[in-house]
Write a protein that holds these residues in place. Structure first.
Motif, PDB file in Angstrom:
ATOM      1  N   ILE A 166     -56.680  19.308   7.341  1.00 12.04           N
ATOM      2  CA  ILE A 166     -55.831  18.761   8.392  1.00 12.04           C
ATOM      3  C   ILE A 166     -56.409  17.449   8.917  1.00 12.04           C
ATOM      4  O   ILE A 166     -57.598  17.158   8.753  1.00 12.04           O
ATOM      5  CB  ILE A 166     -55.672  19.750   9.572  1.00 12.04           C
ATOM      6  CG1 ILE A 166     -57.041  20.127  10.169  1.00 12.04           C
ATOM      7  CG2 ILE A 166     -54.912  20.986   9.135  1.00 12.04           C
ATOM      8  CD1 ILE A 166     -56.968  21.008  11.403  1.00 12.04           C
ATOM      9  N   ASN A 167     -55.552  16.667   9.533  1.00 14.28           N
ATOM     10  CA  ASN A 167     -55.966  15.438  10.199  1.00 14.28           C
ATOM     11  C   ASN A 167     -56.665  15.812  11.508  1.00 14.28           C
ATOM     12  O   ASN A 167     -56.099  16.514  12.342  1.00 14.28           O
ATOM     13  CB  ASN A 167     -54.736  14.573  10.473  1.00 14.28           C
ATOM     14  CG  ASN A 167     -55.088  13.197  10.998  1.00 14.28           C
ATOM     15  OD1 ASN A 167     -55.943  13.052  11.869  1.00 14.28           O
ATOM     16  ND2 ASN A 167     -54.427  12.187  10.483  1.00 14.28           N
ATOM     17  N   LYS A 168     -57.883  15.357  11.681  1.00 15.14           N
ATOM     18  CA  LYS A 168     -58.644  15.714  12.879  1.00 15.14           C
ATOM     19  C   LYS A 168     -58.018  15.163  14.156  1.00 15.14           C
ATOM     20  O   LYS A 168     -58.188  15.724  15.237  1.00 15.14           O
ATOM     21  CB  LYS A 168     -60.087  15.201  12.753  1.00 15.14           C
ATOM     22  CG  LYS A 168     -60.916  15.929  11.708  1.00 15.14           C
ATOM     23  CD  LYS A 168     -62.316  15.373  11.641  1.00 15.14           C
ATOM     24  CE  LYS A 168     -63.145  16.067  10.570  1.00 15.14           C
ATOM     25  NZ  LYS A 168     -64.504  15.483  10.474  1.00 15.14           N
ATOM     26  N   THR A 169     -57.288  14.069  14.027  1.00 12.54           N
ATOM     27  CA  THR A 169     -56.721  13.424  15.214  1.00 12.54           C
ATOM     28  C   THR A 169     -55.541  14.198  15.780  1.00 12.54           C
ATOM     29  O   THR A 169     -55.506  14.509  16.973  1.00 12.54           O
ATOM     30  CB  THR A 169     -56.269  11.981  14.876  1.00 12.54           C
ATOM     31  OG1 THR A 169     -57.378  11.269  14.334  1.00 12.54           O
ATOM     32  CG2 THR A 169     -55.772  11.269  16.133  1.00 12.54           C
ATOM     33  N   ASP A 170     -54.559  14.511  14.935  1.00 16.30           N
ATOM     34  CA  ASP A 170     -53.351  15.176  15.439  1.00 16.30           C
ATOM     35  C   ASP A 170     -53.184  16.610  14.963  1.00 16.30           C
ATOM     36  O   ASP A 170     -52.238  17.301  15.353  1.00 16.30           O
ATOM     37  CB  ASP A 170     -52.098  14.367  15.071  1.00 16.30           C
ATOM     38  CG  ASP A 170     -51.953  14.160  13.564  1.00 16.30           C
ATOM     39  OD1 ASP A 170     -52.605  14.901  12.802  1.00 16.30           O
ATOM     40  OD2 ASP A 170     -51.200  13.258  13.158  1.00 16.30           O
TER      41      ASP A 170
END
Length: 552
Positions: A166-170
């Motif tokens: 997964i994208n750590k930001t969103d």
């Protein structure tokens, strides 16, 4: 005079109508715009408002847990203890800082560094070791929360290419299951600590958080159960990790089509994706589903099927005298893997020895059209479609020489997953069970919310023909190119292959093996590919044997 008045009235009416139309148009535009904002931008604006009014510390990824077939967690396993400090608790308060140091073993530098790294946050998160109960009580007295934080991925990165990341930001899924099942997994099992910000008036009076506003929250239970057997998956990964060359392995249940293990190497660290982004060795590529290779001699299964199904040859009537090569035309000849020649062979011996000239002879008898029909029947011309966005289709060229087609070379390319599906069909006496990896959506008590698996089946090959092919495959493991498997407990049926290809303009050979285990009432369809590199080309047989010995 009356005419002038009539003209004026007409002009006024036109203007009124025009004005009314403009007014209606403006109202419609506003309605459409408001509907767009209300429907499509709701989540975006909601998140912006929440971020301005609240402060959150996530205690997990906020995504559904992924389980194996035996209800063992594949994600959200690794936990660590953290403390969450309201910044106001330590701002200028050295007494509270001393309490933190004594309770946690941290020093002032650890605390100040955490504050500096989270300078815009009103809640400071710091990882600590296991704390004693009395130390936890001391921290709670000064409004510090002690809690557990769960990492999405374990450090061993099991099933990493299939699960994805997964994208750590969103928190959105970027690859693998995380991406393909994002709509089911996101916003589930959310656990976080939330506080209300005091807003402009509070900040003006030196108050950044609303007193007493800290709360722990969790919501929504929706998890994903797979067909994967994590015990088999671990054994497979331990085996392939000993191999230096890139590999792809897939194991399915012959009778159900359930995918039990799927491995791609080299591996990557799901917690440190940035380390793999610029690598040129394909660390992030799932070679089982997103890479295609010439099938080489494993494709001879399809050619053999076409010949038997069309009754152009039989084991009792077909013989071929191999001299080491076969002349194709004035310029080309097809070499055998045994340049000295195999001599006179039966059909079973031709298949066991993987004799290229003999298969070219068989292909000429069968004809290209019937081989293409066999490709279609065995589903080699379409994606298996297990529900992963990265899966690609085979390349079945319209124009290919019969000599290349007969031995699975040239521009003909397939995925390891497609070869495994073909193997499942043969091993299951011609009964096609589509391979699949998703079992169901479940709640936190493992109660089924939605079934995802399929019960579809179709007889594609007659039991008589499939039984013949299985016997030929057993012969490969006893007297043929995979005779090193002859001592395997329970026996097996296989087809090996060496596929010529190129890497950076250097000729390489990929090693294939696909087969079923054990030989009687087969349970597993196992496909292994070992990529050839500029340094070496290797056989896939040792990995196949190690896998069978580990799961028997």
């Amino acid at each position: 005079m009356s005419r002038k008045l009539d003209n004026i009235d007409k002009i006024l009416m036109k203007r009124i109508k025009k004005g009314f139309c403009i007014f209606v148009g403006i109202v419609l535009i506003l309605i459409i715009r408001l509907s767009y904002l209300g429907i499509y931008k709701y989540e975006s604006y909601k998140n912006k408002i929440e971020s301005q009014s609240t402060q959150k510390v996530n205690l997990n990824s906020g995504r559904g847990i992924i389980y194996d077939r035996n209800n063992k967690r594949l994600t959200d396993i690794q936990k660590k203890q953290i403390i969450i400090i309201p910044k106001t608790t330590i701002t200028g308060n050295y007494k509270n800082i001393d309490i933190i140091k004594q309770a946690t073993g941290l020093d002032e530098n650890n605390v100040f560094e955490a504050v500096q790294n989270q300078i815009d946050s009103e809640l400071i998160e710091i990882e600590v070791g296991d704390l004693k109960q009395e130390d936890i009580k001391k921290l709670e007295k000064i409004n510090i929360i002690v809690d557990e934080k769960t990492d999405r991925y374990k450090s061993e990165n099991l099933l990493s290419h299939t699960i994805g990341y997964i994208n750590k930001t969103d928190g959105e899924g970027v690859s693998g299951i995380e991406k393909s099942m994002d709509s089911e997994l996101k916003n589930s099992n959310q656990k976080y600590i939330s506080v209300f910000k005091a807003g402009y008036l509070g900040a003006k009076n030196g108050l950044n958080l609303v007193e007493g506003s800290i709360s722990k929250t969790s919501n929504n239970e929706k998890n994903l159960k797979l067909t994967i057997d994590s015990t088999i998956q671990k054994k497979v990964e331990n085996i392939v990790d000993k191999e230096e060359n890139p590999t792809a392995v897939v194991i399915s249940d012959v009778q159900t089509g359930e995918i039990l293990a799927m491995s791609s190497r080299p591996n990557f660290n799901q917690n440190k994706i940035e380390e793999s982004l610029n690598k040129t060795d394909g660390q992030l590529q799932n070679r089982v589903i997103s890479a295609t290779y010439p099938p080489g001699s494993v494709f001879k299964i399809a050619v053999l099927f076409a010949a038997l199904e069309n009754k152009v040859i039989t084991n009792s009537t077909y013989y071929y005298n191999c001299t080491g090569s076969e002349q194709i035309n004035e310029k080309e000849k097809l070499n055998c893997n045994n340049l000295s020649g195999h001599g006179i062979q039966t059909l079973a011996e031709v298949f066991a020895n993987s004799c290229n000239p003999a298969f070219y002879d068989i292909a000429k008898k069968v004809g290209k059209d019937e081989i293409y029909k066999a490709i279609k029947t065995l589903h080699l011309d379409q994606k298996v479609d297990i529900g992963l966005d990265e899966e690609v289709n085979s390349n079945i060229p319209d124009e290919i020489s019969l000599s290349n087609l007969s031995i699975g070379q040239g521009s003909l390319c397939v995925t390891p997953l497609q070869i495994n599906q073909m193997t499942q069909i043969i091993a299951n006496n011609g009964l096609y069970k589509p391979l699949y990896i998703y079992d169901s959506i479940v709640d936190n008590s493992m109660n089924e919310i939605k079934k995802l698996s399929t019960s579809k089946e179709e007889e594609l090959i007659s039991p008589y023909t499939s039984t013949q092919i299985k016997q030929f495959m057993i012969g490969v493991s006893k007297i043929g190119t995979a005779k090193t498997l002859s001592d395997l407990e329970g026996g097996c049926g296989v087809k090996t292959g060496t596929a010529q290809s190129s890497v950076k303009n250097t000729k390489v050979s990929h090693g294939w093996i696909t087969g079923f285990y054990p030989k009687e009432n087969p349970k597993y369809a196992i496909t292994v590919l070992v990529e050839g590199t500029q340094k070496s080309s290797k056989s896939a047989i040792p990995i196949f044997k190690d896998i069978c010995n580990s799961i028997k």
